[in-house]
Structure formats: C-alpha cells, structure tokens
Design an enzyme around this catalytic site. Sequence first.
Site, PDB file in Angstrom:
ATOM      1  N   GLU A 275      41.415  43.258  55.173  1.00 11.59           N
ATOM      2  CA  GLU A 275      41.750  43.811  53.853  1.00 11.59           C
ATOM      3  C   GLU A 275      40.666  43.454  52.833  1.00 11.59           C
ATOM      4  O   GLU A 275      40.929  42.791  51.846  1.00 11.59           O
ATOM      5  CB  GLU A 275      43.102  43.248  53.384  1.00 11.59           C
ATOM      6  CG  GLU A 275      44.262  43.511  54.335  1.00 11.59           C
ATOM      7  CD  GLU A 275      45.529  42.726  53.977  1.00 11.59           C
ATOM      8  OE1 GLU A 275      45.468  41.839  53.089  1.00 11.59           O
ATOM      9  OE2 GLU A 275      46.566  43.002  54.589  1.00 11.59           O
ATOM     10  N   CYS A 346      39.300  38.561  18.707  1.00 11.27           N
ATOM     11  CA  CYS A 346      39.571  37.278  18.064  1.00 11.27           C
ATOM     12  C   CYS A 346      40.209  36.296  19.046  1.00 11.27           C
ATOM     13  O   CYS A 346      41.397  35.989  18.974  1.00 11.27           O
ATOM     14  CB  CYS A 346      40.481  37.508  16.862  1.00 11.27           C
ATOM     15  SG  CYS A 346      40.822  36.000  15.978  1.00 11.27           S
TER      16      CYS A 346
HETATM   17  C1  LIG Z   1      43.552  40.539  46.732  1.00 10.03           C
HETATM   18  C2  LIG Z   1      43.930  40.693  48.151  1.00 10.03           C
HETATM   19  C3  LIG Z   1      42.980  41.114  49.087  1.00 10.03           C
HETATM   20  C4  LIG Z   1      41.533  41.379  48.748  1.00 10.03           C
HETATM   21  O1  LIG Z   1      40.847  40.223  48.422  1.00 10.03           O
HETATM   22  P1  LIG Z   1      39.242  40.272  48.219  1.00 10.03           P
HETATM   23  O2  LIG Z   1      38.911  38.890  47.859  1.00 10.03           O
HETATM   24  O3  LIG Z   1      38.982  41.239  47.128  1.00 10.03           O
HETATM   25  O4  LIG Z   1      38.658  40.696  49.501  1.00 10.03           O
HETATM   26  C5  LIG Z   1      43.399  41.317  50.389  1.00 10.03           C
HETATM   27  N1  LIG Z   1      44.693  41.090  50.758  1.00 10.03           N
HETATM   28  C6  LIG Z   1      45.624  40.669  49.880  1.00 10.03           C
HETATM   29  C7  LIG Z   1      47.009  40.456  50.345  1.00 10.03           C
HETATM   30  C8  LIG Z   1      45.272  40.451  48.556  1.00 10.03           C
HETATM   31  O5  LIG Z   1      46.209  40.028  47.695  1.00 10.03           O
END
Ligand SMILES: *Cc1c(COP(=O)(O)O)cnc(C)c1O
Length: 421
Positions: A275, A346
């Site tokens: 991911e 601000c």
């Molecule tokens: C934010 C997130 C990602 C992506 O993280 P990166 O550091 O942008 O690669 C992947 N999986 C989950 C569950 C996340 O919350």
Amino acid sequence: MRHFTYQDGQMMAENISLSTIAEQVGTPTYIYSTATIKRHYHVFAKAISGMDNLIAYSVKANSNLAILSLLAKLGAGADVVSIGELTRALAAGISPGKIVFSGVGKTHEELRAALNANILQFNVESLPELHALSAIANEMGKVARIAFRINPDVRAGGHEKISTGQAENKFGINIDLAPAAYAEAATLPAIEIVGIDMHIGSQIDTLAPFEQALNKGIELIKTLRANGHDIRIYDFGGGLGIPYSHDENTPPLPELYGKMIERVTKDLDLKMIFEPGRVIVGNAGVLLAKTIYVKKGSVRNFVILDAAMNDLIRPALYASHHDIEPVTLHANGAPTQTYDIVGPICESSDTFAKQYDLPEVSTGDLMVIHSAGAYGAVQSGQYNTRPLVPEVLVSDDKYEIIRNRPSIEDILKSENIPDWI
Ligand SMILES: *Cc1c(COP(=O)(O)O)cnc(C)c1O
C-alpha cells in the site's frame, strides 16, 4: 529523480516553466509531474515483481481523480480509508477486485458500500468491526474477505504522529491477541479469512523495522496456518520513506525493500499486497507560492509567502522539512540571506522553514516548496477563508488544472444564515 529542475535559470515542471503556470493559474498552487508518478510506480512495481503481488496505492496520500486515473491506467489497485475514497477509486476506474479497505473506524454505511462494490479485502482492526461486518454481509447475502490488521509492536516511522505499529497505538489488533481473533472470525457467518495485514508507520527510512515487523507477521502466519486458517495474503501496508532533503539520510531504495521482503517471504506461498503512498507521489509534486513581502526583524528576516499552513500542513503538524528554492535562479554570486519562510496565517506554526539560507529574496519572487505531492493537497483546508489550493498536472510541455480554485463566492454559497437570526 525529480522532474522539477532548472533549465536556463528557470525551474521547470517537466518541460513547462513554473513561472508560466503561476501566470496562468495563479498562486499558491500544487503542481504534479506525470512522468515522475509513472517513474516511481514502475520502480516500485519492478522492485516487488519477484513476488506474487498487488500494489494497492494508498489513496489518502493524494486522492485527486486525475492522479488515481493515471495510477489505474498503470495497473494500480487502491487502499481506501473511507467511503469517499472508495467512491473516488471506483470513479477513477480502479477495479473493485484490487481495492482493500483500511481504517480503525469504518462505519456501517461504509462497510455496506464496500460490500456492495465487492471489494477485494477488508482490513479489519477490531472485534466489534468484525461482528458488524459479519452481520451486515450476512444480511446482504455477501461474503466479506478479511485480514486482521496486526499491530506487531514495532517502533517505526519518521515522526511520533505517523508511527502506527506500537502496542499503545490505536491501530490494529495486538499481535498476542491475534490467534483468538482469527478463531472467533472462523466461527462467524459471511466472513472468509484470507490473510493478515500490517502498516507500521510512514516515512520509515531504514529496513530494520520493516524486517522485524515482517518476521513477526510470518511467525503469526505459521501459527494461524497450524490452527487451520487458510492464510494466502500478506498485506504489508505502506510506509517506505522518501528523501525530503539533499542532505538528510536517504531512505532505502524500493529495490532493496523489495529484495528484503522477497528473501524473507519466499517459500511461504503468499500473495503480497503493498500500500505505497508517499513513495509514489511525494516527490512528484511541489507547492508553488509567491513572495508577498520580505520583512527584516531585529533578530530574524522573514519571507512571507502567499501559501500557508492551510495549503500544506506538514511542517506545522509533523515538524517536517521541505526544500525550498526560488523559481528564478539568481546570477552567480548573488548574496545569500537567512530567512524564516512563513505564511500569512496568525499562528506561529504557520512556518515552512526556519533559519533557511536563500539567495536574497524580493517581493513578487516565486518560490517552490518541494516534495509536496503526498499529504499536501489532501490535507488542505480553507482556514482564514483562504480558497482551497488548486492542483495542476503537467505532462511534458502541457498541463491541466485538475482541481479548481474555488472563488470566495463559492465558499460563502455553501453556508446558510437561518432566517430566525
Ligand atoms: C497511510 C497509509 C498507507 C500509506 O503510507 P505511506 O507512508 O504513504 O506509504 C498505507 N496503508 C495504510 C493503512 C495507511 O494508513
């Protein structure tokens, strides 16, 4: 490699000068490079190509429909964390069979929408969520494919606020509680166990915490398989860091990350889901701003930009560093000054950089804030009734506005004064 470099003293986005975009679109504005996104995607895809894999791009890093469509064309799936992101991913043409749903607080409405869409996998973060999902899927006559998000109790991530894999964090099921959770899931109707999931943090700049977490997951998979669960998928989340500065530690390249994971998971007959978010889009975008004033104080000099923390909140929220450069290079030997580079809001935290050396800056100078493609525009807001910052996508010598700048009128129109006032 960044596709934001100087040509003849002018900062370009691919083959368009940022000054041209500033003239035509105004500032502040986000600018993304198609070539960079493609390149990062291909580098990541190649790094994990030795494994049976799926790239489920983390939509929350940059969720613009144009970016998602581009990634869909490249073959990406999506990791979504809300019904809004699910709707975006589907609208961008990402196949539901490549969508996973993460998040610690999915509502019943969201579970229903994702079941309706027939997504690949729910990354379940608690037993109450599991029971809700089972009941809703059962009532809809559907089967929910699930992985539990496992919290392996590993410290990782570039900042306390983006570290998610320690036992005291709100995320996932503590690894010691996982076998019981799987046993419970196996008894529930409309639930099919398919794997495990982990995401230990973001902006991780060494392989060690990844490898430690990966191994903990593998131990768990062995236990779960021995307990009779059919674990075929290991979703290993995102989190690989990117360089934000020329002079800081460089995070491991995707190739090394991929090699390590391939070595550790081989012979386990697993499909690996990744991911990635930041590593795909982070260095594919910049925030372009204009200098409103240069103010000399008694102890500090300030460059006051027309961009602010409502447009890019990372420095205020995570104390993060972004390289900042002028769009127009000065003649060699131009005197350098030390500035605090700030926005007009601000709040003292409305500061992009402190004690930062730049060639002398003048009113009207365009400045580029680098590495703003991830967690930039998506976290922008309208504080101070500053219209939502627009987004521009460049490809070679052409560009398109992919999110409009609303007018002040648009903003006021969305509000309502009750007639009893
Ligand atoms: C934010 C997130 C990602 C992506 O993280 P990166 O550091 O942008 O690669 C992947 N999986 C989950 C569950 C996340 O919350």
